[in-house]
Design a protein around this motif. Structure first.
Motif, mmCIF file in Angstrom:
data_model
loop_
_atom_site.group_PDB
_atom_site.id
_atom_site.type_symbol
_atom_site.label_atom_id
_atom_site.label_comp_id
_atom_site.label_asym_id
_atom_site.label_seq_id
_atom_site.Cartn_x
_atom_site.Cartn_y
_atom_site.Cartn_z
ATOM 1 N N ASN A 327 -28.002 49.312 -14.140
ATOM 2 C CA ASN A 327 -29.089 48.361 -13.858
ATOM 3 C C ASN A 327 -29.290 47.428 -15.060
ATOM 4 O O ASN A 327 -30.402 47.208 -15.530
ATOM 5 N N HIS A 328 -28.176 46.888 -15.535
ATOM 6 C CA HIS A 328 -28.206 46.149 -16.794
ATOM 7 C C HIS A 328 -28.818 44.772 -16.608
ATOM 8 O O HIS A 328 -28.537 44.071 -15.629
ATOM 9 N N VAL A 329 -29.631 44.364 -17.556
ATOM 10 C CA VAL A 329 -30.321 43.089 -17.474
ATOM 11 C C VAL A 329 -29.347 41.909 -17.470
ATOM 12 O O VAL A 329 -29.675 40.833 -16.958
ATOM 13 N N LEU A 330 -28.143 42.092 -18.007
ATOM 14 C CA LEU A 330 -27.187 40.994 -18.071
ATOM 15 C C LEU A 330 -26.234 40.945 -16.876
ATOM 16 O O LEU A 330 -25.431 40.027 -16.772
ATOM 17 N N ILE A 331 -26.312 41.933 -15.990
ATOM 18 C CA ILE A 331 -25.455 41.941 -14.799
ATOM 19 C C ILE A 331 -26.316 41.708 -13.561
ATOM 20 O O ILE A 331 -27.229 42.471 -13.266
ATOM 21 N N LYS A 332 -25.984 40.659 -12.843
ATOM 22 C CA LYS A 332 -26.721 40.307 -11.634
ATOM 23 C C LYS A 332 -26.164 41.017 -10.410
ATOM 24 O O LYS A 332 -26.900 41.456 -9.529
ATOM 25 N N GLU A 333 -24.820 41.130 -10.342
ATOM 26 C CA GLU A 333 -24.175 41.747 -9.175
ATOM 27 C C GLU A 333 -22.781 42.222 -9.560
ATOM 28 O O GLU A 333 -22.124 41.615 -10.408
ATOM 29 N N VAL A 334 -22.340 43.310 -8.924
ATOM 30 C CA VAL A 334 -20.968 43.792 -9.067
ATOM 31 C C VAL A 334 -20.284 43.652 -7.712
ATOM 32 O O VAL A 334 -20.764 44.175 -6.705
ATOM 33 N N ARG A 335 -19.130 42.937 -7.692
ATOM 34 C CA ARG A 335 -18.369 42.752 -6.457
ATOM 35 C C ARG A 335 -17.007 43.401 -6.652
ATOM 36 O O ARG A 335 -16.297 43.102 -7.618
ATOM 37 N N GLN A 336 -16.637 44.281 -5.721
ATOM 38 C CA GLN A 336 -15.442 45.106 -5.948
ATOM 39 C C GLN A 336 -14.711 45.395 -4.653
ATOM 40 O O GLN A 336 -15.294 45.792 -3.654
ATOM 41 N N LEU A 337 -13.421 45.132 -4.657
ATOM 42 C CA LEU A 337 -12.486 45.598 -3.632
ATOM 43 C C LEU A 337 -11.269 46.127 -4.378
ATOM 44 O O LEU A 337 -10.560 45.365 -5.038
ATOM 45 N N GLY A 338 -11.011 47.429 -4.291
ATOM 46 C CA GLY A 338 -9.943 48.020 -5.076
ATOM 47 C C GLY A 338 -10.201 47.788 -6.556
ATOM 48 O O GLY A 338 -11.320 47.977 -7.053
ATOM 49 N N LEU A 339 -9.166 47.346 -7.271
ATOM 50 C CA LEU A 339 -9.325 47.005 -8.679
ATOM 51 C C LEU A 339 -9.420 45.496 -8.873
ATOM 52 O O LEU A 339 -9.009 44.952 -9.889
ATOM 53 N N PHE A 343 -17.907 40.889 -12.144
ATOM 54 C CA PHE A 343 -19.256 41.132 -12.650
ATOM 55 C C PHE A 343 -19.960 39.784 -12.772
ATOM 56 O O PHE A 343 -19.620 38.976 -13.638
ATOM 57 N N GLU A 344 -20.922 39.533 -11.883
ATOM 58 C CA GLU A 344 -21.687 38.290 -11.973
ATOM 59 C C GLU A 344 -22.783 38.474 -13.020
ATOM 60 O O GLU A 344 -23.570 39.424 -12.953
ATOM 61 N N LEU A 345 -22.822 37.566 -13.959
ATOM 62 C CA LEU A 345 -23.728 37.697 -15.093
ATOM 63 C C LEU A 345 -25.062 37.030 -14.819
ATOM 64 O O LEU A 345 -25.163 36.063 -14.048
ATOM 65 N N ASN A 346 -26.083 37.543 -15.464
ATOM 66 C CA ASN A 346 -27.403 36.914 -15.453
ATOM 67 C C ASN A 346 -27.350 35.757 -16.451
ATOM 68 O O ASN A 346 -27.528 35.951 -17.652
#
Length: 410
Positions: A327-339, A343-346
């Motif tokens: 729940n990091h303040v600098l990460i807005k969203e994590v998008r992942q399919l396989g590898l 990491f969408e940043l704030n």
């Protein structure tokens, strides 16, 4: 004697915004620079190294073929090309079709564009190809124009006509964009350069339906998402499993050659489409050489034999799950399919530290300083494109470095 720095400045075109890192050796998921500093490489040459650096199976195939036959013209038949095409058709796509070999993703996409134009001329003189906002298809003129990003087009006009841009994942807009001049729809199942943005199942189904209703070609750019990156050999099957989606053409490059220049496109046998580009209509000097195809065969066999699609799914899901628990303040969203992980940043939270640099470029530099390579994707996303054969320990190492840098910036 002039240094490498001086030679680079004097003789190499300055068209890249390069980080001041000079890699000289690689092994597995690691590289070492000229000063001996070790990096965990989760950039992978931008998804080009699916087996890490200098994988033994590929090195063996490369050296053995280099001692046998490096190149002959495509005026002649090449056994390694035939075998690589079989693997692509039977073991990767699983749909009857034929392959053309080239040297890069841009060339593969150019081949699909020519296929569409030729098909359009044969079916009423149609020529327009619909592509989507946020896309990236390469840097040659056709591929660049197909890329629906103004920043890619700037300063190079006039661009070739015949491309129509539509919002990604907007079915109504796609329907409205189709005219009696439309011949094809070209899309990436997962957009990499704009931040690991996946097509929705509904949009992909709608695109295929419209293609069937209106006799359009459905063309998939899998240059970045193919060959296990998203957890499937065929990238679109990470969105819709099975055989529901039946594309008319697919472009590939990057991972197919483990760093050796190799690209390809596949054409569906449906409606005799594979006969559209007959003798004299398309070609290349270097594409599909014995050396390139030997490397491609070794790469794909290793991915398949070592079940690396499964590893990509397992490791990727674990990485994303771990990062989400921060729940990091600098990460807005994590998008992942396989590898294939974005990491969408704030952007607002990181702006105070970035000194005016784009957040993704700034964070990539901070990670380099900490011993980790990642790839910016647009202004606010960093991509992880690790080897498909990473272990849990490699993943944990990457997570530890990543979180430590984020914590220092928070």
């Amino acid at each position: 004697m002039r240094t490498s720095d001086q030679l680079m400045q004097e003789f190499v075109l300055p068209n890249y915004g390069r980080y001041n890192v000079w890699p000289v050796r690689g092994e597995g998921p690691y590289v070492w620079d000229r000063d001996g500093k070790k990096y965990l490489d989760f950039a992978g040459g931008v998804a080009v190294c699916p087996l890490g650096h200098c994988p033994p199976t590929v090195v063996k195939a490369l050296t053995e073929q280099a001692n046998t036959l490096i190149h002959v013209s495509n005026w002649y038949c090449i056994d390694k090309q035939a075998e690589l095409a079989r693997i692509l058709v039977e073991e990767c796509v699983g749909i009857a079709g034929k392959c053309f070999f080239c040297n890069s993703g841009a060339e593969a996409n150019e081949g699909l564009l020519k296929l569409a134009r030729k098909y359009g001329q044969q079916t009423g003189g149609r020529y327009e190809i619909i592509t989507f906002t946020g896309s990236f298809h390469g840097r040659t003129f056709g591929a660049m124009t197909a890329t629906a990003q103004e920043k890619i087009h700037g300063g190079f006009g006039p661009l070739p006509p015949g491309f129509v841009y539509s919002p990604f994942n907007d079915i109504a807009a796609l329907e409205a964009a189709i005219t009696d001049k439309t011949v094809a729809i070209l899309l990436e199942p997962i957009q990499g350069e704009s931040g690991v943005n996946a097509v929705t199942p509904e949009f992909l189904r709608a695109a295929q339906r419209l293609c069937r209703e209106k006799d359009l070609l459905l063309l998939l750019d899998e240059v970045q998402c193919g060959f296990g990156r998203a957890g499937e050999m065929a990238g679109w099957r990470s969105i819709i499993p099975g055989d529901e989606i039946q594309p008319d053409g697919i472009s590939w490059a990057k991972a197919i050659g483990s760093g050796f220049p190799l690209g390809s496109f596949w054409v569906n046998d449906r409606r005799d489409l594979s006969k559209t580009l007959g003798p004299g209509t398309h070609g290349t000097t270097y594409g599909g050489s014995p050396l390139a195809c030997a490397v491609g065969i070794a790469t794909l066999h290793t991915i398949l034999d070592e079940h690396l699609c499964d590893n990509a799914k397992t490791r990727g899901a674990a990485i994303a799950a771990a990062a989400c628990t921060w729940n990091h303040v600098l990460i807005k969203e994590v998008r992942q399919l396989g590898l294939f992980i974005g990491f969408e940043l704030n952007a607002e939270a990181i702006a105070a530290k970035s000194g005016g640099k784009l957040p993704s470029i700034f964070l990539a530099q901070q990670l380099l300083d900490a011993g980790m390579m990642v790839t910016p994707a647009g202004p606010n996303v960093v991509r992880w494109l690790s080897p498909l054969n990473i272990t849990a320990a490699h993943a944990d190492e990457g997570l530890a470095i990543f979180k430590s840098v984020l914590d220092q910036l928070a």
